[in-house]
Design a protein around this motif. Structure first.
Motif, PDB file in Angstrom:
ATOM      1  N   PRO C 113       0.869  -1.369   0.654  1.00 44.94           N
ATOM      2  CA  PRO C 113      -0.340   0.003  -0.050  1.00 44.94           C
ATOM      3  C   PRO C 113       1.078   1.668  -0.286  1.00 44.94           C
ATOM      4  N   VAL C 114       1.916   1.537   0.815  1.00 42.94           N
ATOM      5  CA  VAL C 114       2.882   2.458   0.948  1.00 42.94           C
ATOM      6  C   VAL C 114       3.287   2.591  -1.068  1.00 42.94           C
ATOM      7  N   LEU C 115       3.451   1.980  -1.845  1.00 39.93           N
ATOM      8  CA  LEU C 115       3.930   1.674  -2.965  1.00 39.93           C
ATOM      9  C   LEU C 115       2.342   2.695  -3.862  1.00 39.93           C
ATOM     10  N   ALA C 116       1.425   1.749  -3.600  1.00 36.94           N
ATOM     11  CA  ALA C 116      -0.601   2.081  -4.258  1.00 36.94           C
ATOM     12  C   ALA C 116      -0.698   3.768  -4.022  1.00 36.94           C
ATOM     13  N   GLN C 117      -0.759   4.325  -2.505  1.00 37.53           N
ATOM     14  CA  GLN C 117      -0.753   5.547  -2.526  1.00 37.53           C
ATOM     15  C   GLN C 117       0.262   6.398  -3.146  1.00 37.53           C
ATOM     16  N   ALA C 118       1.551   6.152  -3.835  1.00 40.59           N
ATOM     17  CA  ALA C 118       2.300   6.742  -4.496  1.00 40.59           C
ATOM     18  C   ALA C 118       2.487   7.457  -5.345  1.00 40.59           C
ATOM     19  N   LEU C 119       1.886   6.116  -6.022  1.00 39.92           N
ATOM     20  CA  LEU C 119       1.101   5.534  -7.635  1.00 39.92           C
ATOM     21  C   LEU C 119      -0.201   6.843  -7.484  1.00 39.92           C
ATOM     22  N   ALA C 120      -1.052   6.456  -6.901  1.00 41.99           N
ATOM     23  CA  ALA C 120      -2.943   7.267  -6.818  1.00 41.99           C
ATOM     24  C   ALA C 120      -1.972   8.888  -6.869  1.00 41.99           C
ATOM     25  N   ASP C 121      -0.599   9.369  -6.067  1.00 37.55           N
ATOM     26  CA  ASP C 121      -0.702  10.567  -5.733  1.00 37.55           C
ATOM     27  C   ASP C 121      -0.391  11.099  -7.075  1.00 37.55           C
ATOM     28  N   LEU C 122       0.827  10.671  -8.072  1.00 33.18           N
ATOM     29  CA  LEU C 122       1.191  10.574  -8.842  1.00 33.18           C
ATOM     30  C   LEU C 122       0.550  11.480 -10.034  1.00 33.18           C
ATOM     31  N   GLY C 123       0.956  12.099 -10.566  1.00 38.27           N
ATOM     32  CA  GLY C 123       0.484  12.563 -11.904  1.00 38.27           C
ATOM     33  C   GLY C 123      -0.573  13.485 -11.912  1.00 38.27           C
ATOM     34  N   SER C 124      -1.670  12.262 -12.703  1.00 40.16           N
ATOM     35  CA  SER C 124      -3.185  12.294 -12.807  1.00 40.16           C
ATOM     36  C   SER C 124      -3.865  11.423 -14.184  1.00 40.16           C
ATOM     37  N   PRO C 125      -4.473  10.722 -13.635  1.00 40.91           N
ATOM     38  CA  PRO C 125      -5.120   9.339 -14.733  1.00 40.91           C
ATOM     39  C   PRO C 125      -4.370   9.690 -16.402  1.00 40.91           C
ATOM     40  N   PRO C 126      -3.931  10.305 -16.996  1.00 43.90           N
ATOM     41  CA  PRO C 126      -3.448  10.649 -18.302  1.00 43.90           C
ATOM     42  C   PRO C 126      -2.095   9.952 -17.833  1.00 43.90           C
ATOM     43  N   ILE C 127      -1.516  10.463 -16.717  1.00 47.10           N
ATOM     44  CA  ILE C 127       0.341  10.196 -16.774  1.00 47.10           C
ATOM     45  C   ILE C 127       0.163   9.116 -16.352  1.00 47.10           C
ATOM     46  N   ARG C 128      -0.580   8.914 -15.009  1.00 49.69           N
ATOM     47  CA  ARG C 128      -0.198   7.059 -14.991  1.00 49.69           C
ATOM     48  C   ARG C 128      -0.633   6.474 -16.198  1.00 49.69           C
ATOM     49  N   ASN C 129      -1.297   6.836 -17.159  1.00 48.28           N
ATOM     50  CA  ASN C 129      -1.570   5.807 -18.151  1.00 48.28           C
ATOM     51  C   ASN C 129      -0.453   5.300 -18.929  1.00 48.28           C
ATOM     52  N   MET C 130       0.430   6.915 -19.162  1.00 44.64           N
ATOM     53  CA  MET C 130       1.553   6.502 -20.260  1.00 44.64           C
ATOM     54  C   MET C 130       2.726   5.849 -19.451  1.00 44.64           C
ATOM     55  N   GLY C 131       2.722   6.858 -18.243  1.00 44.35           N
ATOM     56  CA  GLY C 131       3.988   6.305 -17.435  1.00 44.35           C
ATOM     57  C   GLY C 131       4.073   5.257 -17.298  1.00 44.35           C
ATOM     58  N   THR C 132       5.937   5.275 -16.629  1.00 45.50           N
ATOM     59  CA  THR C 132       5.983   3.336 -15.889  1.00 45.50           C
ATOM     60  C   THR C 132       6.847   3.675 -14.907  1.00 45.50           C
TER      61      THR C 132
END
Lengths: 166, 774, 305
Positions: C113-132
């Motif tokens: 969950p510590v990683l999941a929370q960071a991923l949830a806060d990262l950028g924006s939905p399209p950035i999360r859909n593109m960024g790796t």
């Protein structure tokens, strides 16, 4: 380089430079509903669905579109036959200057494809990569939720974006 | 089946929602050349410098680069500016801010333009600059415009009423405060853009994202020695404006490019970074305030000094400051006022028009002192405002008697009765761990129209087309506020047409200087009021005409016996009717046109003060608002979350509730950004927040569901009783949020924006970190 | 400039052998940089779009704690898929997996969950859909949102080249802002993350200037293992945006060990943080603010009590 892909259901063939951006190619192909607001992924105006996934066409190379299925706002619906999301945007006052709107409807379509009953917070999260400077977002959220209700009542309603993972 | 909600949506909404609407660049021909300005200051870290030379040789060697133009190539005065002509189209001798252009490149494509711009070199010798108004006003300060006779003081002005000095001396209670408000970026989603072509007949045909197409012709004509009547400007729907497209952006540069393009079309589109670098900003203002009152809270006197940083050029600096000064005492009865203003040149980015035009800057100051007064007198802050709120017939702080509609008290009453206000104590007390809660409010107002000194005029043309539809020749650009749709709605109502049944019954032509009549700019909350009134007159004339013409065809001897109905003229007595399609064919084209005009009334017997203002003082009509904010402050980070926001607005009668709420919510959203988030930073005139990753505006996760309440007033001179509501919504959030923050933390912050750093520092002031409680 | 999209690892390594070749992962950082510096661009961009071998979440059968390098799995393909019910020692996250794919993965949500929370806060939905994930790591920004959690988790990176694979602790891979230990011809193939036990509390907080599309001003990833009586057995802490790379503070971790997870202990730890951390001023925040908040964020752990 030559490439082909599906743009709003139509197979298109194009010749693109290797460093050409997807947004430029799409606009050259007449998809003028795809807007550019920043070129750096910060505004979301250039949002498109790539194989159903919400992406930013300013941060994609045209070459990355090869073989993909692209949906832009115009591919969701038209003035004569609007998609329920588009109709909800119009009817709920979600449109002011309208420059962010095509991208917003793409973000909304991606959301509703994976979450047919979003809360207002879900809707806000889904559009949080799409800036709007006119509305304060309230009526956009209204529209997304209204479209969700309508789509879930009408099982025939289809939304692209079925493979969106977010 | 889908049930359509009762009022028809905005006429432009569905085309925009489906991506079918076309904006400026969507109309640009594919074979357009690309033009771009070379602005070397930012890259060279020079905000003020002498231009020693521009080396175009490498740029001209780039394939596809056609021309590199410099100041020497500019015909005419090479000066632009709406009122004061002080801004070169291309700078030949001096750059006065980091975004000043020294060359214009014309190229075959966007790519060759980019390479050409990258290959240009300028030799610029740095000059000492001035970056804050106080320093600029010092005796030996470097001068931004050495030829300006006031030095760096663009304008000093005073508005006075009564004897504020004496009244303050004798006032039983006095509160003081110094405030500062920041620059703000418009950040419209569509950056400044346009395309142009010099036609064989010598007409310069331009399509521009502009708020003032009619005035643009004169600005271009003056700068480039062109006949303004040989310039045609079209203004399709804008992708946002907010004031930032009022005045020359691309216009003169683009016209210059087109003059050198051998008849080929040319486009210019600023990238986001260029938009931030060269676009106009909201003026940063420093405010020093003293307010005196009776012990019961009755206001007695206000004295203040406002210092506006207009940046490198005047743009509308004097007029922006004028409006701020005219609103400096708030929407209250204040018998004695002494309001001083100084508008100062610096080498900062150019400041200009921005929604809330000067007033957004003063609201945090007058409302800040109202809170201070309430605290000092142990009065309820809402009651104190209610007690002093302007009423019809009162004299406002510049001495204008309010003969127009005033419903501020009702706005405050709406807040007072609202659960968000009445439940505030319990809500505050329930703050979660590490969180403080606070509730604040503000009362604000905003003048409408240009004010005295120039005609706030609109001329509306209406045509019954050959197809039997009505065509409104809209002359006032629609930057998103929905005026075009409002015009369609007004015309439909007046002509008894049903847009719900036939959306094509009233069509709109967007501004085109060739086809529409001049009607001023899209600004100042005047758009719907002035043009709407003109349009209602044109509609009334059209109705009379159509009834009279139909009388002939229907063999009726009195027009009173006829009615205008959807798509037809009716003779109810006989049941006969004449379709508009038939009537249209019956009439000659010039007989199918009606023109109406309207001139906004101005204050009669204006007070004998504010003499320094050439134009714009005083105003007669105002919209009012009362805003309430509930916030949570995180004790660990100083971050502020706006939980609830409520805007009660008096904009006269509400024509279209959805459009009204759009303005209230959108204005408040920009105001919340201005108050909390939007920290436009410069250092030595160089912009630190140079792109959208640092120049931030709120996302959907940064704003609450802003609630809008309409106080249904009636402005007798307005079209259907309405007043402009575009501006007032921006003025409330900054003071309301500062008030809520004080409620939460006990500290009043007077420097905006209210960043987490400032909030955390305020929390620490109250509570040293070593004794931090859970 | 040229752009190629290899479809298998062999083709990838061949493309990376070309002079001036550079990996294009999600593009959300690289294409922004190339836009502002177009003439500094690589000769060839090697896109990972069409390379399924670098995507997906799987059990990392090769995980051996303390082992620095590991050979094998030359094609980098994930092993058999895994479900949330199984207990895994470690997970292997394909480097070209997008943030959104990771965020949607039940194993990440349940076990990291510590990683999941960071991923949830990262950028924006399209950035999360593109960024790796790999892109976020190789960009090596001190503000990279996934870096504090991965460092706190003790992740290792798997670097693949024509000649074989090597593993490095993530901490050794990140050398400085924008600098990594990636060698020419190498690609970041996967990130191997040991899964904390159920007695470990996981916490992530990012302080940005806004709630989406935000660059971290300060962030904190914390793993706290508590034992009998709520005493801290072990704390792994990693801060983002307070130094040239993600910042660890062994003194604070040591100071917390053996203490009860309480506001008193955290307040003392926070003052150590403030005395040790050396952040800088930038356009988003001052060094003073970062220093103070870096300490303050520890206090939030009191909510885990």
């Amino acid at each position: 380089m030559k490439l082909s892909f599906t743009l709003n259901g139509v197979l298109v063939r194009a010749d693109a430079d290797p460093d050409e951006r997807a947004v430029d190619l799409l606009r050259d192909l007449g998809a003028l509903d795809v807007k550019e607001g920043c070129g750096t992924g910060e505004c979301g105006a250039c949002s498109v669905l790539v194989d159903g996934v919400h992406k930013l066409s300013c941060l994609l190379l045209a070459a990355q579109l090869a073989g993909r299925e692209l949906t832009t706002a115009a591919g969701l619906g038209t003035v004569a036959a609007p998609h329920p999301i588009q109709r909800a945007f119009a009817e709920h006052g979600a449109v002011q200057c309208g420059f962010c709107t095509p991208g917003m409807t793409i973000a909304a379509a991606a959301l509703l494809a994976r979450n047919p009953e979003p809360s207002r917070l879900d809707a806000r999260r889904a559009i949080s990569g799409n800036l709007c400077r006119c509305t304060g977002y309230v009526k956009i959220v209204d529209a997304v939720c209204a479209a969700a209700s309508e789509l879930s009542e009408a099982p025939g309603g289809e939304t692209p974006g079925a493979e969106d993972q977010a | 089946m889908h049930l359509r909600s009762s009022p028809p949506p905005r006429a432009d909404a569905l085309a925009k929602a489906t991506g079918a609407e076309r904006y400026v660049l969507d109309f640009a021909p594919a074979e357009c050349l690309s033009a771009g300005a070379y602005r070397p200051g930012a890259a060279l870290n020079i905000a003020h410098g002498r231009v020693l030379g521009v080396d175009a040789s490498a740029a001209l060697a780039v394939p596809g680069v056609l021309r590199v133009l410099t100041a020497a190539d500019v015909p005419g005065t090479n000066l632009q500016g709406i009122v004061h002509k002080d801004q070169p189209v291309l700078c030949g001798e001096v750059i006065r801010h980091a975004g000043d252009p020294v060359a214009l490149v014309l190229a075959e494509s966007a790519e060759s333009l980019r390479r050409g711009l990258a290959a240009l070199r300028a030799d610029i010798e740095p000059l000492p600059g001035v970056f804050d108004p106080e320093a600029a006003l010092k005796k030996d300060a470097p001068l931004v415009h050495p030829q300006h006779k006031g030095g760096n003081l663009l304008l000093g002005a005073r508005i006075e009423k009564g004897d504020a000095r004496a009244a303050l001396k004798n006032a039983p209670v006095v509160v003081r405060g110094e405030f500062s408000t920041p620059m703000q970026e418009h950040a419209f989603l569509e950056t400044q853009c346009g395309f142009a072509r010099l036609l064989p007949d010598g007409v310069l045909d331009m399509t521009v994202s502009t708020q003032a197409p009619f005035r643009d012709r004169f600005e271009i004509g003056h700068a480039l020695a062109l006949n303004p009547f040989k310039i045609r400007i079209r203004a399709p729907y804008l992708g946002g404006g907010f004031g930032g497209k009022d005045g020359a952006t691309v216009q003169c540069l683009l016209a210059l490019a087109a003059l050198n393009a051998a008849g080929r079309p040319v486009r210019m589109s600023w990238e986001r970074e260029e938009s931030i670098l060269a676009g106009y900003k909201r003026h940063a203002v420093h405010l020093r305030y003293t307010l005196g009152a009776e012990r019961d809270g009755t206001l007695l006197a206000l004295s203040c000094r406002l210092t506006y940083d207009t940046g490198a050029y005047a743009h509308l600096g004097c007029e922006v400051m004028e409006l701020g000064m005219e609103h400096a005492a708030g929407p209250y009865r204040v018998p004695h006022t002494h309001i001083e203003g100084r508008c100062v040149y610096t080498n900062n980015p150019i400041a200009g028009a921005f929604r809330g035009f000067g007033v957004a800057q003063v609201s945090p100051a007058f409302e800040g002192l109202m809170d201070a007064l309430a605290a000092k007198l142990c009065l309820d802050p809402l009651e104190l405002r209610r007690k002093n709120a302007l009423l019809p017939g009162d004299e406002n702080c510049s001495g204008v008697t309010l003969t127009s509609s005033v419903h501020l008290a009702e706005c405050l009453d709406e807040l007072a009765a609202h659960p968000l206000w009445t439940t505030r104590q319990a809500w505050r007390a329930a703050a979660p761990r590490f969180t403080r809660r606070g509730v604040g409010l503000a009362a604000v107002f905003n003048g409408m129209g240009y004010g005295r000194g120039l005609a706030d005029m609109a001329i509306a043309k209406l045509e019954l087309t050959e197809a039997g539809e009505f065509l409104v020749y809209n002359s006032v650009a629609d930057m998103g506020q929905g005026n075009a749709a409002a015009f369609a709605l007004l015309a439909a109502q007046e002509l008894n047409q049903s847009l719900a049944e036939n959306p094509g019954a009233v069509r709109l032509l967007q501004p085109d200087t060739e086809r529409c009549h001049p009607s001023g700019s899209s600004s100042a909350g005047r758009t719907t009021y002035t043009f709407g009134n003109a349009l209602l007159k044109a509609c009334a004339a059209m109705r009379e005409k159509l009834l009279a013409r139909a009388a002939m065809a229907l063999f009726v001897d009195e027009t009173q016996a006829l009615e205008l109905a959807p798509g037809a003229v009716l003779h109810p007595a006989s049941g006969r009717s004449l379709p508009l399609t038939a009537l249209a064919r019956f009439l000659k084209r010039d007989d199918r046109v009606c023109v109406g005009e309207f001139l906004m009334p101005v204050a009669q017997d204006p007070p004998d003060t504010g003499r320094a203002f050439q134009i714009g003082f005083p105003h007669l009509f105002f919209s009012y608002g009362a805003h309430l904010a509930r916030i949570e402050v995180d004790e660990l980070t100083g971050r502020v979350r706006v939980c609830d926001f409520l805007a009660a607005t008096d904009g006269g009668r509400v024509l279209d509730r959805s459009c009204f709420d759009q303005q209230a919510q959108g204005g408040a959203a920009q105001g919340i950004g201005y108050a909390l988030l939007e920290e436009f930073k410069t250092r030595g005139g160089l912009i630190q927040t140079a792109d959208l990753s640092t120049c931030l505006i709120p996302t959907a996760l940064d704003l609450p569901d802003i609630q809008s309440l309409a106080v249904d007033g009636h402005e007798p001179t307005g079209p259907r009783g309405l007043k402009g509501v575009g501006e007032v919504g921006l003025n409330g959030p900054a003071p309301a949020l500062a008030s809520a923050l004080e409620d939460a933390t006990g500290e009043r912050l007077r420097d905006f924006p209210l960043t987490p750093e400032r909030v955390l520092a305020a929390l620490n002031k109250r509570r040293p970190p070593s004794r931090r409680r859970a | 400039m040229n752009v190629v999209f290899p479809r298998n690892m062999a083709a990838l390594f061949k493309a990376l052998d070309e002079p001036g070749a550079r990996v294009l992962a999600g593009g959300t950082d690289l294409l922004v940089r190339l836009r502002s510096h177009p003439d500094s661009g690589p000769a060839t961009l090697v896109g990972l779009d069409r390379l399924p071998a670098l995507r997906g979440v799987a059990e990392d059968s090769g995980w051996e704690p303390g082992l620095g390098t590991k050979d094998g799995r030359g094609d980098g393909s994930p092993s058999e898929s895994v479900g949330p019910g199984t207990l895994h020692r470690a997970l292997r996250l394909g480097a070209a997996t997008t943030h959104a794919e990771l965020l949607a993965h039940p194993l990440i949500r349940a076990r990291l969950p510590v990683l999941a929370q960071a991923l949830a806060d990262l950028g924006s939905p399209p950035i999360r859909n593109m960024g790796t994930l790999g892109g976020n790591i190789c960009t090596a920004s001190p503000a990279g949102d996934t870096l504090p959690p991965l460092l706190a988790l003790g992740a290792e990176v798997e670097l693949a080249a024509k000649t074989g694979t090597r593993r490095l602790p993530l901490a050794s891979f990140l050398l400085g802002p924008g600098r990594t230990a990636l060698k020419p011809g190498e690609v970041l193939a996967a990130v191997c993350v040991p899964v904390p036990g159920v007695d470990v509390r996981q916490h992530f907080e990012k302080v940005g200037r806004r709630d989406a599309l935000a660059v971290a001003v300060v962030s904190l990833a914390a793993l706290v293992r508590t034992g009998h009586g709520g005493k801290i057995v072990e704390a792994h802490l990693a801060w983002g945006s307070v130094g040239p790379t993600v910042w660890r503070c062994p003194e604070v971790e040591a100071a917390l060990a053996g203490r009860k997870l309480s506001l008193t202990a955290l307040t003392e730890a926070a003052s150590i943080v403030r005395s040790q951390v050396q952040p800088i001023d930038d356009v988003r925040a001052s060094a003073d603010y970062r220093r103070e908040v870096a300490g303050n964020l520890l206090l939030r752990l009191a909510m885990l009590e």
